[in-house]
Design a protein around this motif. Structure first.
Motif, PDB file in Angstrom:
ATOM      1  N   TYR A  34      10.676  13.113 -50.345  1.00 45.90           N
ATOM      2  CA  TYR A  34      10.706  13.545 -48.948  1.00 45.90           C
ATOM      3  C   TYR A  34       9.633  14.618 -48.783  1.00 45.90           C
ATOM      4  O   TYR A  34       9.384  15.417 -49.690  1.00 45.90           O
ATOM      5  CB  TYR A  34      12.043  14.195 -48.596  1.00 45.90           C
ATOM      6  CG  TYR A  34      13.282  13.384 -48.821  1.00 45.90           C
ATOM      7  CD1 TYR A  34      13.551  12.249 -48.059  1.00 45.90           C
ATOM      8  CD2 TYR A  34      14.232  13.783 -49.762  1.00 45.90           C
ATOM      9  CE1 TYR A  34      14.728  11.527 -48.245  1.00 45.90           C
ATOM     10  CE2 TYR A  34      15.410  13.076 -49.955  1.00 45.90           C
ATOM     11  CZ  TYR A  34      15.652  11.950 -49.192  1.00 45.90           C
ATOM     12  OH  TYR A  34      16.808  11.249 -49.369  1.00 45.90           O
ATOM     13  N   PRO A  77      16.423  15.975 -46.350  1.00 45.44           N
ATOM     14  CA  PRO A  77      17.662  15.196 -46.515  1.00 45.44           C
ATOM     15  C   PRO A  77      18.241  15.366 -47.917  1.00 45.44           C
ATOM     16  O   PRO A  77      17.567  15.834 -48.839  1.00 45.44           O
ATOM     17  CB  PRO A  77      17.222  13.756 -46.266  1.00 45.44           C
ATOM     18  CG  PRO A  77      15.916  13.861 -45.530  1.00 45.44           C
ATOM     19  CD  PRO A  77      15.277  15.114 -46.023  1.00 45.44           C
ATOM     20  N   ALA A  78      19.496  14.959 -48.072  1.00 47.48           N
ATOM     21  CA  ALA A  78      20.137  14.985 -49.386  1.00 47.48           C
ATOM     22  C   ALA A  78      19.383  14.075 -50.350  1.00 47.48           C
ATOM     23  O   ALA A  78      18.717  13.117 -49.948  1.00 47.48           O
ATOM     24  CB  ALA A  78      21.589  14.529 -49.270  1.00 47.48           C
ATOM     25  N   VAL A  79      19.499  14.363 -51.626  1.00 44.65           N
ATOM     26  CA  VAL A  79      18.743  13.629 -52.638  1.00 44.65           C
ATOM     27  C   VAL A  79      19.039  12.136 -52.609  1.00 44.65           C
ATOM     28  O   VAL A  79      18.171  11.320 -52.932  1.00 44.65           O
ATOM     29  CB  VAL A  79      19.025  14.224 -54.046  1.00 44.65           C
ATOM     30  CG1 VAL A  79      20.478  14.004 -54.445  1.00 44.65           C
ATOM     31  CG2 VAL A  79      18.079  13.652 -55.093  1.00 44.65           C
ATOM     32  N   ASN A  80      20.245  11.747 -52.176  1.00 47.27           N
ATOM     33  CA  ASN A  80      20.634  10.333 -52.191  1.00 47.27           C
ATOM     34  C   ASN A  80      20.833   9.764 -50.781  1.00 47.27           C
ATOM     35  O   ASN A  80      21.645   8.860 -50.576  1.00 47.27           O
ATOM     36  CB  ASN A  80      21.918  10.156 -52.997  1.00 47.27           C
ATOM     37  CG  ASN A  80      23.083  10.950 -52.426  1.00 47.27           C
ATOM     38  OD1 ASN A  80      22.893  11.798 -51.555  1.00 47.27           O
ATOM     39  ND2 ASN A  80      24.281  10.691 -52.929  1.00 47.27           N
ATOM     40  N   ALA A  81      20.077  10.255 -49.801  1.00 48.30           N
ATOM     41  CA  ALA A  81      20.264   9.865 -48.395  1.00 48.30           C
ATOM     42  C   ALA A  81      19.639   8.493 -48.122  1.00 48.30           C
ATOM     43  O   ALA A  81      18.621   8.369 -47.421  1.00 48.30           O
ATOM     44  CB  ALA A  81      19.682  10.923 -47.466  1.00 48.30           C
ATOM     45  N   ASN A  96      15.101  17.326 -60.234  1.00 46.85           N
ATOM     46  CA  ASN A  96      15.647  17.617 -58.901  1.00 46.85           C
ATOM     47  C   ASN A  96      15.211  19.011 -58.459  1.00 46.85           C
ATOM     48  O   ASN A  96      16.027  19.908 -58.252  1.00 46.85           O
ATOM     49  CB  ASN A  96      17.174  17.501 -58.914  1.00 46.85           C
ATOM     50  CG  ASN A  96      17.752  17.474 -57.509  1.00 46.85           C
ATOM     51  OD1 ASN A  96      17.009  17.343 -56.529  1.00 46.85           O
ATOM     52  ND2 ASN A  96      19.062  17.614 -57.389  1.00 46.85           N
ATOM     53  N   THR A 149      11.904  21.304 -56.129  1.00 44.40           N
ATOM     54  CA  THR A 149      11.147  21.243 -54.878  1.00 44.40           C
ATOM     55  C   THR A 149       9.797  21.912 -55.047  1.00 44.40           C
ATOM     56  O   THR A 149       9.705  23.035 -55.565  1.00 44.40           O
ATOM     57  CB  THR A 149      11.922  21.951 -53.740  1.00 44.40           C
ATOM     58  OG1 THR A 149      13.197  21.335 -53.585  1.00 44.40           O
ATOM     59  CG2 THR A 149      11.157  21.862 -52.430  1.00 44.40           C
ATOM     60  N   THR A 165      18.781   7.520 -56.237  1.00 42.35           N
ATOM     61  CA  THR A 165      20.156   7.019 -56.198  1.00 42.35           C
ATOM     62  C   THR A 165      20.603   6.453 -57.539  1.00 42.35           C
ATOM     63  O   THR A 165      21.692   5.912 -57.638  1.00 42.35           O
ATOM     64  CB  THR A 165      20.304   5.917 -55.133  1.00 42.35           C
ATOM     65  OG1 THR A 165      19.437   4.822 -55.478  1.00 42.35           O
ATOM     66  CG2 THR A 165      19.954   6.434 -53.759  1.00 42.35           C
ATOM     67  N   TYR A 219      13.925  11.758 -53.596  1.00 41.49           N
ATOM     68  CA  TYR A 219      14.984  10.850 -53.160  1.00 41.49           C
ATOM     69  C   TYR A 219      15.343   9.991 -54.362  1.00 41.49           C
ATOM     70  O   TYR A 219      14.462   9.387 -54.987  1.00 41.49           O
ATOM     71  CB  TYR A 219      14.508   9.971 -52.002  1.00 41.49           C
ATOM     72  CG  TYR A 219      15.345   8.716 -51.814  1.00 41.49           C
ATOM     73  CD1 TYR A 219      16.685   8.802 -51.458  1.00 41.49           C
ATOM     74  CD2 TYR A 219      14.795   7.446 -52.014  1.00 41.49           C
ATOM     75  CE1 TYR A 219      17.462   7.645 -51.306  1.00 41.49           C
ATOM     76  CE2 TYR A 219      15.555   6.298 -51.860  1.00 41.49           C
ATOM     77  CZ  TYR A 219      16.888   6.402 -51.512  1.00 41.49           C
ATOM     78  OH  TYR A 219      17.650   5.267 -51.369  1.00 41.49           O
ATOM     79  N   THR A 254      14.103  21.718 -43.608  1.00 47.15           N
ATOM     80  CA  THR A 254      15.343  21.122 -44.105  1.00 47.15           C
ATOM     81  C   THR A 254      15.052  19.694 -44.528  1.00 47.15           C
ATOM     82  O   THR A 254      14.570  18.886 -43.730  1.00 47.15           O
ATOM     83  CB  THR A 254      16.438  21.128 -43.027  1.00 47.15           C
ATOM     84  OG1 THR A 254      16.699  22.487 -42.635  1.00 47.15           O
ATOM     85  CG2 THR A 254      17.715  20.496 -43.547  1.00 47.15           C
TER      86      THR A 254
END
Length: 578
Positions: free
Chosen positions: A245, A336-340, A310, A312, A303, A301, A334
């Protein structure tokens, strides 16, 4: 069954020399748009780089990390002399360049060429046909891509303009990964033990980790902008193993191009970009200079079931203003969540081709060859008297239709061109899974893959449809698939198992996005179409290098057409030998 192939091999005409490159066609302008021949030299060297307070020797091009920026126009010819001064073998891939009838210049080791060995030279010679925007180049052997990569910037032909507002300034933003360890040792150990490799220590923007990492406050990319201007950011994901992201605090961007092809513009606060993808975005700065610094950040990102980096990476967007202003506010975006996964799916579905008279979407409306490829992880048996660290004591593997692609010891293209395929590869790659099951449901008990060098053969100009199906073996996961030699249209996608009776009714055959790399949805499927109009041998693989190393790759052979300009010329005299 191995043996001599029952189809003709490449046979260059004897009666006239074939022109390797046709630079420009006469346009509708009063004068033809002139094209150039651009010469570069890439010296492959070792040099020391310090990141995270850790100094190590890396393999690089011309002592630069990231590597040098190549700049050209659509239609230009590039001649790049690569000289290998290091102990490692090397190849360079010009990612996204179609290599029309120049397959010898594509670069993947043991597919279109043997590696350039220590002290040797190879000259890549190709023309940029149909590309305008941003691509990139990178090493295509083992894990040398971790430090050997750089931008390829392609401007429109002379006297042609962008189909959007001309930016005030253009800035490459290249995402990468940094390991304190030697990445060649990382993947070598993983392949030997059968376990997952160690993850990176940081992400980078233009080679810099940024202030969120230890000892990296000074190693921060800063984009200084003026108020009320439009900047084009040329985003490149050169990371080895992570989809990302990307967002800029309190700013949105307008996406105008993907993989060097224009798209219908759309606004977004967050960009999702897989390894191998490039995206041009327009950033409109605020009308007056705010007394703040805005963080631009990228994070993964993911899954899957394994471990990832993990963390940034952060850069800074800074407005020009009175230097006397102190204590500026720092604003964070902001992400998204790592698994969005739903966010990613909604984002990718927004991409559409321009589909105009000047930039048409030539989607195959009918299909002559259909393929259904399951992709994902699996395992290989542990050798006798050995302890392995993969699933249940096996070795990690990856596959397409349960075939884990084994690289040969000589280049496929040479073997095919000279009709010497016997013992190198076969042409019986399965067009669909040989053992069907509920691909996104409960995985089968047997996760063992087959190791082989099997290929698919296509007649020249065949219209092709490929459905790429993610699998739940060892967990569902998004896979960025890259096809060499072609662009393709993404005509459909969904979650769960592909239904050949219902899903094609919803295919977009009007303005689907055209790309060279695309993320197959986690726990879902994706359908692509293309014309096999480029003779040669072309790799298709996951752009997570760990998955490629485990065998998630396969090769297409496209036969010569009937006309002279539909045939692949013979190899150049300096093509490396194995």
């Amino acid at each position: 069954m191995r043996g001599r192939m029952a189809f003709h091999h490449f046979s260059p005409p004897h009666y006239l020399p074939i022109l390797f490159f046709v630079c420009c066609v006469v346009s509708l302008l009063p004068k033809p748009a002139l094209c150039a021949t651009r010469h570069y030299t890439f010296n492959i060297v070792q040099h020391n780089v310090t990141r995270l307070c850790h100094t190590k020797s890396i393999v690089s091009v011309n002592g630069q990390f990231p590597g040098p920026r190549l700049v050209a126009r659509e239609g230009d010819q590039l001649i790049i002399k690569v000289v290998n001064h290091v102990a490692n073998n090397i190849t360079i891939h010009w990612h996204g360049v179609r290599q029309l009838r120049t397959g010898w210049a594509d670069g993947p080791a043991y597919v279109t060429q043997c590696p350039i060995q220590t002290g040797h030279t190879y000259t890549y010679n190709f023309t940029l046909t149909g590309h305008r925007g941003t691509l990139f180049w990178h090493a295509h052997i083992s894990w040398l891509r971790s430090t050997v990569y750089g931008p390829l910037i392609i401007f429109p032909r002379r006297n042609e303009s962008y189909p959007f507002e001309k930016p005030y300034k253009e800035v490459p933003i290249v995402f990468g990964e940094w390991w304190n360890a030697d990445t060649e040792a990382v993947i070598s150990q993983a392949l030997q033990t059968g376990g997952a490799p160690n993850v990176s220590d940081a992400y980078t923007i233009n080679g810099l980790p940024g202030p969120l990492y230890n000892c990296s406050h000074e190693d921060t990319f800063k984009l200084k902008v003026k108020p009320g201007k439009t900047y084009m950011l040329r985003l490149i994901n050169a990371a080895m193993n992570d989809e990302l992201y990307f967002s800029i605090a309190n700013h949105s961007v307008t996406i105008v191009e993907a993989d060097a092809l224009y798209v219908k513009p759309f606004k977004t606060d967050v960009v999702v970009i897989t390894p191998g993808q490039t995206t041009n975005v327009l950033l409109k700065t605020k009308p007056t200079s705010p007394t703040a610094t805005f963080i631009m950040a990228a994070a993964p990102y993911f899954t899957g079931q394994g471990t990832i980096d993990n963390s940034t990476v952060a850069g800074m967007l800074e407005y020009q203003h009175d230097a006397s202003i102190a204590n500026k506010t720092v604003v964070n975006p902001t992400l998204p969540a790592v698994n969005a996964t739903s966010f990613v799916a909604n984002f990718t579905r927004k991409f559409r081709s321009l589909a105009t008279a000047k930039f048409p979407a030539n989607v195959p409306q009918t299909v002559q060859k259909r393929f259904y490829f399951t992709i994902g992880l699996g395992s290989s048996p542990c050798p006798a008297n050995t302890t392995c660290q993969g699933p249940n004591g096996t070795k990690f593997a990856a596959s397409v239709n349960n075939i884990s692609f084994a690289l040969p010891s000589t280049a496929l293209l040479q073997s095919y061109f000279f009709g010497k395929s016997n013992g190198v590869f076969t042409t019986d790659f399965p067009t669909q899974p040989t053992n069907p099951y509920n691909y996104t449901g409960t995985p089968p008990n047997n996760t063992i893959v087959t190791n082989a060098t099997r290929t698919v053969v296509l007649q020249f100009n065949t219209s092709v449809e490929v459905v790429l199906q993610d699998t739940s073996i060892l967990g569902v996961e998004s896979h960025p698939l890259h096809l060499h030699g072609f662009n393709f249209f993404v005509v459909g996608e969904g979650f769960g198992n592909y239904d050949p009776n219902k899903d094609p009714a919803n295919f977009n055959l009007v303005d689907p996005v055209e790309r060279n790399t695309v993320g197959v949805p986690s726990g879902g499927w994706l359908a692509i179409r293309f014309f096999a109009d480029n003779p040669g041998v072309w790799l298709m693989h996951c752009h997570f290098d760990v998955h490629t190393s485990w065998g998630l790759r396969m090769a297409w052979i496209v036969l010569n057409g009937f006309l002279p300009n539909e045939k692949l010329p013979p190899p150049p005299s300096d093509l490396p030998s194995c």
